[in-house]
Design a protein around this motif. Sequence first.
Motif, PDB file in Angstrom:
ATOM      1  N   VAL A 181       0.701  -1.047  -0.179  1.00 38.40           N
ATOM      2  CA  VAL A 181      -0.045   0.277  -0.021  1.00 38.40           C
ATOM      3  C   VAL A 181       0.776   1.160  -0.154  1.00 38.40           C
ATOM      4  O   VAL A 181       1.337   1.131   0.777  1.00 38.40           O
ATOM      5  CB  VAL A 181      -1.045  -0.166   1.051  1.00 38.40           C
ATOM      6  N   ALA A 182       0.470   2.042  -1.098  1.00 36.89           N
ATOM      7  CA  ALA A 182       1.266   3.755  -1.266  1.00 36.89           C
ATOM      8  C   ALA A 182       0.477   4.949  -0.815  1.00 36.89           C
ATOM      9  O   ALA A 182      -0.253   4.158  -1.891  1.00 36.89           O
ATOM     10  CB  ALA A 182       2.626   3.183  -2.502  1.00 36.89           C
ATOM     11  N   LEU A 183       0.950   5.356   0.556  1.00 36.41           N
ATOM     12  CA  LEU A 183      -0.351   6.710  -0.140  1.00 36.41           C
ATOM     13  C   LEU A 183      -0.134   7.370  -0.787  1.00 36.41           C
ATOM     14  O   LEU A 183       1.255   7.800  -2.186  1.00 36.41           O
ATOM     15  CB  LEU A 183       0.900   7.531   0.902  1.00 36.41           C
ATOM     16  N   SER A 184      -1.397   7.485  -1.510  1.00 30.77           N
ATOM     17  CA  SER A 184      -1.302   8.777  -2.818  1.00 30.77           C
ATOM     18  C   SER A 184      -1.646  10.243  -2.333  1.00 30.77           C
ATOM     19  O   SER A 184      -1.391  10.616  -1.116  1.00 30.77           O
ATOM     20  CB  SER A 184      -2.682   8.468  -3.363  1.00 30.77           C
ATOM     21  N   ALA A 185      -0.869  11.321  -3.468  1.00 30.60           N
ATOM     22  CA  ALA A 185      -1.417  12.651  -3.535  1.00 30.60           C
ATOM     23  C   ALA A 185      -1.910  12.934  -2.385  1.00 30.60           C
ATOM     24  O   ALA A 185      -1.948  14.122  -1.707  1.00 30.60           O
ATOM     25  CB  ALA A 185      -0.605  12.892  -4.439  1.00 30.60           C
ATOM     26  N   THR A 186      -3.528  12.629  -2.884  1.00 31.55           N
ATOM     27  CA  THR A 186      -5.126  12.520  -2.378  1.00 31.55           C
ATOM     28  C   THR A 186      -4.828  12.102  -1.152  1.00 31.55           C
ATOM     29  O   THR A 186      -5.622  12.753  -0.413  1.00 31.55           O
ATOM     30  CB  THR A 186      -5.573  12.343  -3.138  1.00 31.55           C
ATOM     31  N   GLY A 187      -4.375  11.489  -0.729  1.00 29.42           N
ATOM     32  CA  GLY A 187      -4.671  11.045   0.751  1.00 29.42           C
ATOM     33  C   GLY A 187      -3.364  11.330   2.139  1.00 29.42           C
ATOM     34  O   GLY A 187      -3.522  11.388   3.218  1.00 29.42           O
ATOM     35  N   ALA A 188      -2.498  11.734   1.217  1.00 28.54           N
ATOM     36  CA  ALA A 188      -1.564  12.682   2.214  1.00 28.54           C
ATOM     37  C   ALA A 188      -1.820  13.889   3.005  1.00 28.54           C
ATOM     38  O   ALA A 188      -1.532  13.306   4.863  1.00 28.54           O
ATOM     39  CB  ALA A 188      -0.346  13.178   1.567  1.00 28.54           C
ATOM     40  N   PRO A 189      -3.007  14.145   2.688  1.00 29.97           N
ATOM     41  CA  PRO A 189      -3.453  15.557   3.541  1.00 29.97           C
ATOM     42  C   PRO A 189      -4.728  14.747   5.180  1.00 29.97           C
ATOM     43  O   PRO A 189      -4.221  15.525   5.985  1.00 29.97           O
ATOM     44  CB  PRO A 189      -4.953  16.428   2.822  1.00 29.97           C
ATOM     45  N   ALA A 190      -4.969  13.472   4.842  1.00 24.24           N
ATOM     46  CA  ALA A 190      -5.859  13.024   5.977  1.00 24.24           C
ATOM     47  C   ALA A 190      -4.158  12.984   6.874  1.00 24.24           C
ATOM     48  O   ALA A 190      -4.835  12.834   8.051  1.00 24.24           O
ATOM     49  CB  ALA A 190      -5.788  12.033   5.280  1.00 24.24           C
ATOM     50  N   PHE A 191      -3.099  12.580   6.607  1.00 22.97           N
ATOM     51  CA  PHE A 191      -2.637  12.354   7.955  1.00 22.97           C
ATOM     52  C   PHE A 191      -1.439  13.790   8.474  1.00 22.97           C
ATOM     53  O   PHE A 191      -0.527  14.187   8.236  1.00 22.97           O
ATOM     54  CB  PHE A 191      -1.222  11.266   7.428  1.00 22.97           C
ATOM     55  N   ALA A 192      -1.889  14.968   7.986  1.00 20.56           N
ATOM     56  CA  ALA A 192      -1.624  16.668   7.903  1.00 20.56           C
ATOM     57  C   ALA A 192       0.216  16.284   6.954  1.00 20.56           C
ATOM     58  O   ALA A 192       0.298  16.960   7.297  1.00 20.56           O
ATOM     59  CB  ALA A 192      -1.428  16.853   9.519  1.00 20.56           C
ATOM     60  N   ASP A 193      -0.244  15.524   6.151  1.00 23.10           N
ATOM     61  CA  ASP A 193       1.299  15.427   5.340  1.00 23.10           C
ATOM     62  C   ASP A 193       2.495  15.527   6.284  1.00 23.10           C
ATOM     63  O   ASP A 193       3.087  15.531   5.278  1.00 23.10           O
ATOM     64  CB  ASP A 193       0.917  17.152   4.736  1.00 23.10           C
ATOM     65  N   PHE A 194       1.800  14.827   7.165  1.00 20.42           N
ATOM     66  CA  PHE A 194       3.400  14.106   7.798  1.00 20.42           C
ATOM     67  C   PHE A 194       3.875  13.244   7.104  1.00 20.42           C
ATOM     68  O   PHE A 194       5.182  12.804   6.944  1.00 20.42           O
ATOM     69  CB  PHE A 194       2.632  13.621   9.194  1.00 20.42           C
ATOM     70  N   TYR A 195       3.306  12.499   6.102  1.00 25.57           N
ATOM     71  CA  TYR A 195       3.721  11.364   5.375  1.00 25.57           C
ATOM     72  C   TYR A 195       3.759  11.948   3.475  1.00 25.57           C
ATOM     73  O   TYR A 195       2.898  12.287   3.523  1.00 25.57           O
ATOM     74  CB  TYR A 195       3.179   9.846   5.082  1.00 25.57           C
ATOM     75  N   GLN A 196       4.786  12.066   3.185  1.00 24.25           N
ATOM     76  CA  GLN A 196       4.560  12.228   1.666  1.00 24.25           C
ATOM     77  C   GLN A 196       4.544  10.945   0.962  1.00 24.25           C
ATOM     78  O   GLN A 196       3.907   9.862   1.180  1.00 24.25           O
ATOM     79  CB  GLN A 196       5.788  12.595   0.796  1.00 24.25           C
ATOM     80  N   PRO A 197       3.870  11.606  -0.407  1.00 19.75           N
ATOM     81  CA  PRO A 197       2.895  10.274  -1.310  1.00 19.75           C
ATOM     82  C   PRO A 197       3.636   9.278  -2.129  1.00 19.75           C
ATOM     83  O   PRO A 197       5.262   9.916  -1.931  1.00 19.75           O
ATOM     84  CB  PRO A 197       2.422  11.662  -2.445  1.00 19.75           C
TER      85      PRO A 197
END
Length: 262
Positions: free
Chosen positions: A172-188
């Motif tokens: 599972v790889a974080l997407s660009a649209t999913g990063a904001p849910a983690f407060a952009d703590f993790y990058q796409p």
Amino acid sequence: MTFVARTVLVAAVAAGGFAVLPTAASAEADAGQCEITGGSLSWGVKESFRAYISGTIANGGWEVSDGASYETPTFTWSPATGSIDPETGAGSVSFTGSVRFTGHDGILDMTLANPTVEFSEDGHATLLLDTRGTDTSGNVAVDVTQESVADLGTIGPVDVASGSAAFTDVPVALSATGAPAFADFYQPGEALDPLTLTFETGPCEDEEPLADPAADDTEPVAADGEDGDSSSTPWLPIGLGVGAVVVAGGAGTALYLRKRSA
């Protein structure tokens, strides 16, 4: 024409209005789809994130609701719904349930809910979620429904011939649209925990054949009892089976169906 269809038609005519039976297009939309009859999704989100939330820095935790459950180290959603196209393998498998993470005295507040794994025809899969999350100041930064949160790569196409499918330890790889849910703590592109998806499918819907209009045993006649001239009665074509039926009732004109004599 079936008894139900004839009943609907007669009632509509008597009211001077019209009746519409399912069109061929709407019938075809449901035809050929294999319904998901059960399944589960297990996913830990991200182990280091859970450790951070429950650690001495965030002093937080998480809670599950609406059908989601947790047993270290994974969250589980079950049962599954959705459908798969047996010809292309495209479709979606959906679940209900929420996981809410909180920490830093409520400043960190993130909810992941109602996951859906969506398959394209080439077997590529995407994880969609309802997400709501705050930024580092505690303000809501994202609040979206069924948006791509992570890419699962090409794990299909789905083969429904066996009646079940299982995808284990899917990256599972974080997407660009999913990063904001983690407060952009993790990058796409950041690796999240792998997930496991299993589901079962029921019998696929068969396309219903069109009925033969010549086989129908009814015909329109004038309401006044005359052996009416068909040209004097305003009828639109009636498609039987899955065709649309539209009957226009003129003002002061009543129509009914009479059994054709043998």
